[in-house]
Scaffold this motif. Structure first.
Motif, PDB file in Angstrom:
ATOM      1  N   TYR A   1       3.043  -5.492   3.038  1.00  0.00           N
ATOM      2  CA  TYR A   1       2.176  -6.532   3.395  1.00  0.00           C
ATOM      3  C   TYR A   1       2.760  -7.736   3.130  1.00  0.00           C
ATOM      4  CZ  TYR A   1      -1.440  -5.779  -0.034  1.00  0.00           C
ATOM      5  OH  TYR A   1      -2.226  -5.821  -0.940  1.00  0.00           O
TER       6      TYR A   1
ATOM      7  N   LEU B   1       1.442  -0.799   0.026  1.00  0.00           N
ATOM      8  CA  LEU B   1      -0.172  -0.033   0.332  1.00  0.00           C
ATOM      9  C   LEU B   1       0.787   1.183   0.260  1.00  0.00           C
ATOM     10  CD1 LEU B   1      -2.446  -1.007   2.732  1.00  0.00           C
ATOM     11  CD2 LEU B   1      -2.624  -0.894   0.378  1.00  0.00           C
TER      12      LEU B   1
ATOM     13  N   VAL C   1       6.577   6.017   0.947  1.00  0.00           N
ATOM     14  CA  VAL C   1       6.340   5.304   2.028  1.00  0.00           C
ATOM     15  C   VAL C   1       5.390   4.425   1.258  1.00  0.00           C
ATOM     16  CG1 VAL C   1       5.849   5.615   3.872  1.00  0.00           C
ATOM     17  CG2 VAL C   1       6.254   7.688   2.434  1.00  0.00           C
ATOM     18  N   THR C   2       5.981   3.055   1.264  1.00  0.00           N
ATOM     19  CA  THR C   2       5.151   1.993   1.351  1.00  0.00           C
ATOM     20  C   THR C   2       4.879   0.795   3.120  1.00  0.00           C
ATOM     21  OG1 THR C   2       6.901   0.619   0.644  1.00  0.00           O
ATOM     22  CG2 THR C   2       5.484   2.076  -0.698  1.00  0.00           C
ATOM     23  N   LEU C   3       4.034   0.450   2.619  1.00  0.00           N
ATOM     24  CA  LEU C   3       3.201  -0.602   3.844  1.00  0.00           C
ATOM     25  C   LEU C   3       3.808  -1.397   2.736  1.00  0.00           C
ATOM     26  CD1 LEU C   3       2.824  -1.090   6.356  1.00  0.00           C
ATOM     27  CD2 LEU C   3       0.282  -0.879   5.253  1.00  0.00           C
TER      28      LEU C   3
ATOM     29  N   LEU D   1       1.193   4.729   0.959  1.00  0.00           N
ATOM     30  CA  LEU D   1       0.990   6.235   2.197  1.00  0.00           C
ATOM     31  C   LEU D   1       0.899   7.161   1.961  1.00  0.00           C
ATOM     32  CD1 LEU D   1       2.301   3.800   4.986  1.00  0.00           C
ATOM     33  CD2 LEU D   1       0.008   3.293   4.377  1.00  0.00           C
ATOM     34  N   SER D   2       1.690   6.955   0.939  1.00  0.00           N
ATOM     35  CA  SER D   2       2.113   8.966   0.676  1.00  0.00           C
ATOM     36  C   SER D   2       1.514   9.879  -0.355  1.00  0.00           C
ATOM     37  CB  SER D   2       3.910   9.054   0.249  1.00  0.00           C
ATOM     38  OG  SER D   2       4.465   8.672  -0.555  1.00  0.00           O
TER      39      SER D   2
END
Length: 148
Positions: free
Chosen positions: A80, A57, A76-78, A59-60
């Motif tokens: 998962y 995902l 900025v990444t998540l 985020l930024s």
């Protein structure tokens, strides 16, 4: 001091630990290959051919096709997908270690002789009595457990 260090380093436990670390490092690469090459491709195929490691995902803000493209752009990444892959890897390693420890414990566990029965049955009413009883608590008959 050198003599003490030599005794410490050459003790059986230290050598066993060193062997365990080397085998663990080799085992880690096998598990990584099992996850990356055997387990994750069918999961990716079930998801339509998407690489599971590329699940993320942003985020930024912004849209990116791959995780590498997002990271190259400084987004900025998540991540998962990578996290789930690492959890699956951990579970496989933990299960494999459990099996190895279980096997080792079975090899070193002494076989115990079967425990003698601590009870016997009353010959008159078949009530269960402890060894050493002289009278049945159910039918009050005098019993001798040597007869049984």
């Amino acid at each position: 001091m050198l003599k003490e260090f030599k005794e410490f380093a050459l003790r059986g436990n230290m050598i066993d630990l060193a062997i365990g670390i080397v085998i663990g490092a080799a085992f880690s690469s096998v598990i990584t290959s099992l996850i990356d090459d055997i387990i994750m491709p069918p999961i990716a195929w079930l998801q339509g051919g998407i690489n599971f490691q590329d699940k993320f995902l942003v985020l930024s803000g912004g849209e990116y096709q791959t995780l590498a493209a997002a990271q190259d752009a400084g987004a900025v990444t998540l991540n998962y997908g990578a996290f789930i892959t690492n959890i699956i890897s951990f579970l496989i390693v933990a299960f494999a270690i459990f099996l190895v420890v279980k096997l080792i414990n079975r090899m070193y566990q002494p076989e115990l002789p079967p425990a003698p029965d601590s009870t016997f049955s009353c010959p008159y009413c078949l009530a269960v009595l402890p060894i050493g009883a002289t009278r049945c608590q159910a039918c009050t008959s005098v019993v001798d457990n040597a007869e049984v």
